[in-house]
Design a protein around this motif. Structure first.
Motif, PDB file in Angstrom:
ATOM      1  N   ILE A  16       0.891  -1.160   0.000  1.00 32.65           N
ATOM      2  CA  ILE A  16       0.000   0.000   0.000  1.00 32.65           C
ATOM      3  C   ILE A  16       0.928   1.208   0.000  1.00 32.65           C
ATOM      4  CG2 ILE A  16      -1.755   1.250   1.304  1.00 32.65           C
ATOM      5  CD1 ILE A  16      -2.365  -1.560   2.646  1.00 32.65           C
ATOM      6  N   MET A  17       0.791   2.090  -0.966  1.00 33.53           N
ATOM      7  CA  MET A  17       1.854   3.070  -1.175  1.00 33.53           C
ATOM      8  C   MET A  17       1.346   4.362  -1.800  1.00 33.53           C
ATOM      9  SD  MET A  17       3.627   1.549  -4.643  1.00 33.53           S
ATOM     10  CE  MET A  17       4.282   3.163  -5.082  1.00 33.53           C
ATOM     11  N   THR A  18       2.218   5.344  -1.791  1.00 31.32           N
ATOM     12  CA  THR A  18       2.051   6.564  -2.578  1.00 31.32           C
ATOM     13  C   THR A  18       2.736   6.350  -3.919  1.00 31.32           C
ATOM     14  OG1 THR A  18       1.937   8.043  -0.677  1.00 31.32           O
ATOM     15  CG2 THR A  18       2.728   8.987  -2.739  1.00 31.32           C
ATOM     16  N   ASP A 285     -11.099   2.756  -3.248  1.00 32.86           N
ATOM     17  CA  ASP A 285     -10.850   4.169  -2.939  1.00 32.86           C
ATOM     18  C   ASP A 285      -9.948   4.823  -3.990  1.00 32.86           C
ATOM     19  OD1 ASP A 285     -12.367   3.902  -0.655  1.00 32.86           O
ATOM     20  OD2 ASP A 285     -10.653   3.737   0.705  1.00 32.86           O
ATOM     21  N   SER A 286      -8.984   4.053  -4.510  1.00 34.92           N
ATOM     22  CA  SER A 286      -8.073   4.621  -5.514  1.00 34.92           C
ATOM     23  C   SER A 286      -8.807   4.903  -6.822  1.00 34.92           C
ATOM     24  CB  SER A 286      -6.878   3.691  -5.740  1.00 34.92           C
ATOM     25  OG  SER A 286      -7.253   2.490  -6.370  1.00 34.92           O
ATOM     26  N   ILE A 287      -9.813   4.086  -7.136  1.00 38.65           N
ATOM     27  CA  ILE A 287     -10.643   4.369  -8.319  1.00 38.65           C
ATOM     28  C   ILE A 287     -11.437   5.648  -8.099  1.00 38.65           C
ATOM     29  CG2 ILE A 287     -12.596   3.575  -9.718  1.00 38.65           C
ATOM     30  CD1 ILE A 287     -11.677   0.696  -9.162  1.00 38.65           C
ATOM     31  N   THR A 288     -12.065   5.736  -6.931  1.00 38.19           N
ATOM     32  CA  THR A 288     -12.878   6.915  -6.615  1.00 38.19           C
ATOM     33  C   THR A 288     -12.041   8.193  -6.655  1.00 38.19           C
ATOM     34  OG1 THR A 288     -14.311   5.555  -5.202  1.00 38.19           O
ATOM     35  CG2 THR A 288     -14.408   7.937  -4.898  1.00 38.19           C
ATOM     36  N   ALA A 289     -10.836   8.117  -6.094  1.00 37.31           N
ATOM     37  CA  ALA A 289      -9.949   9.290  -6.112  1.00 37.31           C
ATOM     38  C   ALA A 289      -9.578   9.666  -7.540  1.00 37.31           C
ATOM     39  CB  ALA A 289      -8.692   9.004  -5.293  1.00 37.31           C
ATOM     40  N   GLU A 333      -4.021   7.196 -12.991  1.00 38.23           N
ATOM     41  CA  GLU A 333      -3.892   8.655 -12.895  1.00 38.23           C
ATOM     42  C   GLU A 333      -3.768   9.081 -11.439  1.00 38.23           C
ATOM     43  OE1 GLU A 333      -6.054   9.979 -17.068  1.00 38.23           O
ATOM     44  OE2 GLU A 333      -7.122  10.318 -15.179  1.00 38.23           O
ATOM     45  N   ASN A 334      -4.464   8.402 -10.545  1.00 37.37           N
ATOM     46  CA  ASN A 334      -4.291   8.661  -9.122  1.00 37.37           C
ATOM     47  C   ASN A 334      -2.872   8.314  -8.689  1.00 37.37           C
ATOM     48  OD1 ASN A 334      -5.175   9.233  -6.384  1.00 37.37           O
ATOM     49  ND2 ASN A 334      -5.253   7.028  -6.045  1.00 37.37           N
ATOM     50  N   ASN A 335      -2.339   7.228  -9.236  1.00 34.33           N
ATOM     51  CA  ASN A 335      -0.961   6.823  -8.950  1.00 34.33           C
ATOM     52  C   ASN A 335       0.023   7.876  -9.450  1.00 34.33           C
ATOM     53  OD1 ASN A 335       1.217   4.811  -8.369  1.00 34.33           O
ATOM     54  ND2 ASN A 335       1.428   4.815 -10.587  1.00 34.33           N
ATOM     55  N   SER A 336      -0.191   8.363 -10.666  1.00 33.35           N
ATOM     56  CA  SER A 336       0.685   9.385 -11.233  1.00 33.35           C
ATOM     57  C   SER A 336       0.625  10.677 -10.431  1.00 33.35           C
ATOM     58  CB  SER A 336       0.288   9.662 -12.688  1.00 33.35           C
ATOM     59  OG  SER A 336       1.110  10.654 -13.253  1.00 33.35           O
ATOM     60  N   ALA A 337      -0.522  10.918  -9.782  1.00 39.99           N
ATOM     61  CA  ALA A 337      -0.688  12.119  -8.956  1.00 39.99           C
ATOM     62  C   ALA A 337      -0.171  11.915  -7.535  1.00 39.99           C
ATOM     63  CB  ALA A 337      -2.160  12.518  -8.915  1.00 39.99           C
ATOM     64  N   MET A 338       0.563  10.804  -7.323  1.00 39.75           N
ATOM     65  CA  MET A 338       1.107  10.451  -6.012  1.00 39.75           C
ATOM     66  C   MET A 338       0.002  10.246  -4.985  1.00 39.75           C
ATOM     67  SD  MET A 338       4.641  12.718  -5.793  1.00 39.75           S
ATOM     68  CE  MET A 338       5.356  11.694  -4.500  1.00 39.75           C
ATOM     69  N   GLY A 339      -1.097   9.605  -5.450  1.00 39.66           N
ATOM     70  CA  GLY A 339      -2.163   9.207  -4.550  1.00 39.66           C
ATOM     71  C   GLY A 339      -1.891   7.841  -3.962  1.00 39.66           C
ATOM     72  N   ARG A 340      -2.800   7.367  -3.105  1.00 38.88           N
ATOM     73  CA  ARG A 340      -2.626   6.070  -2.447  1.00 38.88           C
ATOM     74  C   ARG A 340      -3.155   4.961  -3.350  1.00 38.88           C
ATOM     75  NH1 ARG A 340      -5.027   3.704   3.245  1.00 38.88           N
ATOM     76  NH2 ARG A 340      -6.997   4.034   2.144  1.00 38.88           N
ATOM     77  N   VAL A 341      -2.322   3.945  -3.574  1.00 34.28           N
ATOM     78  CA  VAL A 341      -2.684   2.805  -4.414  1.00 34.28           C
ATOM     79  C   VAL A 341      -2.129   1.531  -3.781  1.00 34.28           C
ATOM     80  CG1 VAL A 341      -2.711   4.151  -6.559  1.00 34.28           C
ATOM     81  CG2 VAL A 341      -0.595   2.998  -5.846  1.00 34.28           C
ATOM     82  N   VAL A 342      -2.572   0.403  -4.323  1.00 34.12           N
ATOM     83  CA  VAL A 342      -1.985  -0.887  -3.976  1.00 34.12           C
ATOM     84  C   VAL A 342      -1.177  -1.350  -5.179  1.00 34.12           C
ATOM     85  CG1 VAL A 342      -2.421  -3.301  -3.360  1.00 34.12           C
ATOM     86  CG2 VAL A 342      -3.906  -1.493  -2.460  1.00 34.12           C
ATOM     87  N   ALA A 343       0.110  -1.562  -5.006  1.00 34.97           N
ATOM     88  CA  ALA A 343       0.922  -2.125  -6.083  1.00 34.97           C
ATOM     89  C   ALA A 343       0.475  -3.574  -6.292  1.00 34.97           C
ATOM     90  CB  ALA A 343       2.399  -2.089  -5.705  1.00 34.97           C
ATOM     91  N   ALA A 344       0.019  -3.892  -7.501  1.00 33.46           N
ATOM     92  CA  ALA A 344      -0.554  -5.227  -7.723  1.00 33.46           C
ATOM     93  C   ALA A 344      -0.271  -5.703  -9.142  1.00 33.46           C
ATOM     94  CB  ALA A 344      -2.074  -5.183  -7.465  1.00 33.46           C
TER      95      ALA A 344
END
Length: 526
Positions: A16-18, A285-289, A333-344
């Motif tokens: 779980i990461m930025t 949550d990462s989709i919603t963000a 896009e949330n990942n590129s924006a340094m949002g919270r994601v799960v590396a999977a």
């Protein structure tokens, strides 16, 4: 130290990461965290990246410097202030030097971090690898060989140069330590890895004894969510092993995944499912963000998932696939924006599995337990990849990231189709076969182009492969052999096509223009 069996939650589904990168953001952050415990008080930082390594071309675009410094400062990876770590370091008056140097390269993601404490004159030099998917290995400490991967509680004893004999005085104290996982000695450095955290009383006694002997004592708690278990024995580690296991112990694929991770981690089956449900919630949550308004990319794209979502009715109706494509874009896009994601299994492929999963079940009321079961099916396929190949694009290119995610995601589709385990493995093999040879060529070193679009493509590929297998199409090549072929293909590719910024789309005129603009923007914000 003996390499532990792959863990679904260490090696495959996580961290779980930025964002934006597991190899170049989460891995460096974890390395920084490890070093923080070795020397929490320092007055200068010097970071060395090899000229021919992957960091040299992408560390700015994938925020490796930000991540390393955040870890050194003791910041959590999901701290809202994570992206401002360089500013926080500057506010503390601590100088930072980052140098690209000509040095021996024993791994594409090698780095060396040197810390200085001018108050005490103490110096620290730590060599490390970021090995893919947020995993890492500490390889040296002040020139002494070391092997720590974050899954144990580490006790480190460093004697002055040429005075290794001082360590012998610790023998009576060390003889009483329980839960020892590993023990090694390299000249003046003694390393003991523990499966359980030591008591405060033990740490105090060790600290006192070391001060009396002039030995530097360092303690690093476990960094990974699943710690190594000395007696753990997993029931299988390959697809072929799974088939043999299920012949004598029939059960659904998801239950075999739970059984595997329970054996690996020592967790109860309820704890394994509960952790998987937590990952399901974070993915949603990462989709919603990513679908929200006002998302600011830390790369160069203008986020468009919200636009795609609003215009979905004007697109060709592809049902679950169409929805999954939009959701995968949102996560990336949330990942590129340094949002919270799960590396999977990685951050560069983190949109694929959430896109497939929520493309199937939707974003509304979700049966989280059933979604967790489907996610564990994907995690188990990832175990077979991690055990026999790699998730690191620096080692085997994009096929090892997005290709692996599509392969894993096919198992989610198979789960909801009601396919048996043989068919699920066939679908996974087909999905990976379709991705062989995929190069890693991130424009300007960012995870924007072509990564975001490739995540969406991988969603469609997983659906296609799983459905074809379910309808009776024969993958012919068993999954294990396809995984081995993927790894072989990756090692045959030139380094220019393995996340170095030296080949593919990176060299187009438009890519060069984008890179120049980003460099100018970074200069302005310094």
């Amino acid at each position: 130290m003996q390499t532990p069996a792959v863990s679904i939650f260490n090696d495959v589904l996580g961290p779980i990461m930025t964002g934006p990168s597991s190899s170049h953001t989460a891995g460096p952050w974890r390395i920084g965290c490890f070093i923080h415990h070795l020397m929490p008080d320092f007055s200068a930082v010097r970071i060395l990246f090899p000229q021919k390594g992957s960091y040299a071309g992408v560390y700015k675009g994938q925020k490796s410097d930000i991540a390393l410094v955040a870890g050194l400062l003791g910041m959590e990876v999901t701290d809202p202030d994570f992206r401002h770590s360089l500013t926080r370091l500057q506010e503390k008056g601590i100088p930072l030097s980052i140098e690209i140097v000509d040095m021996p390269l024993d791994h594409p993601n090698l780095s060396v971090v040197e810390l200085t404490d001018t108050a005490t004159g103490r110096k620290l030099a730590v060599g490390s690898w970021s090995v893919g998917g947020g995993m890492f290995a500490i390889r040296s400490l002040n020139g002494h060989a070391l092997d720590c991967v974050g899954d144990a509680h580490e006790l480190l004893f460093l004697a002055p140069d040429g005075e290794a004999g001082r360590l012998d005085a610790l023998a009576p104290l060390l003889a009483d330590i329980d839960h020892i996982l590993a023990r090694s000695r390299s000249d003046e450095l003694l390393h003991i890895g523990l499966t359980h955290s030591p008591s405060m009383e033990l740490l105090q006694r060790l600290g006192t004894a070391c001060r009396e002997q002039g030995i530097t004592f360092m303690y690093v708690p476990a960094i990974l969510p699943v710690t190594a278990q000395p007696e753990s024995k997993t029931p299988f580690s390959t697809a072929e092993g799974l088939l043999r296991f299920l012949e004598t112990s029939p059960m659904p694929l998801w239950q075999a995944a739970v059984r595997y991770e329970s054996a690996r981690s020592g967790w109860t089956e309820e704890e394994v499912l509960a952790y998987a449900m937590r990952l399901v919630r974070i993915m949603r949550d990462s989709i919603t963000a990513g679908l929200g308004e006002g998302l600011e990319s830390a790369g160069f794209i203008t986020p468009c998932a919200a636009k795609l979502h609003a215009r979905a009715a004007t697109m060709t109706d592809m049902g679950n696939i169409g929805r999954g494509i939009i959701y995968a874009t949102a996560v990336m896009e949330n990942n590129s924006a340094m949002g919270r994601v799960v590396a999977a299994p990685t951050a560069g492929s983190c949109g694929v599995i959430p896109g497939i999963l929520f493309g199937l079940v939707g974003l509304g009321e979700t049966d989280e337990q059933e979604a967790a079961r489907a996610l564990l099916c994907a995690g188990l396929i990832g175990v077979f990849i991690a055990s026999q190949a790699t998730f690191a694009a620096e080692v085997a290119a994009c096929q090892a990231e997005i290709g692996a995610a599509s392969c894993m995601g096919a198992a989610i589709v198979s789960h909801y189709l009601g396919s048996d385990h043989v068919t699920a493995l066939q679908g996974a093999s087909l999905a990976l076969q379709n991705m062989l040879g995929l190069v890693c060529d991130p424009v300007a070193g960012c995870v924007d182009i072509p990564c975001i679009n490739r995540n969406s493509t991988a969603v469609g590929n997983a659906f296609i492969a799983a459905n074809m297998a379910h309808a009776g199409f024969d993958a012919v090549i068993p999954l294990d052999q396809t995984i081995q072929a993927m790894y072989s293909v990756g090692t045959m590719l030139p380094r220019e096509l393995r996340c170095t910024g030296l080949g593919g789309l990176c060299l187009t005129a438009k890519a060069r223009e984008i890179e120049t603009c980003l460099q100018a923007k970074r200069q302005q914000t310094r």
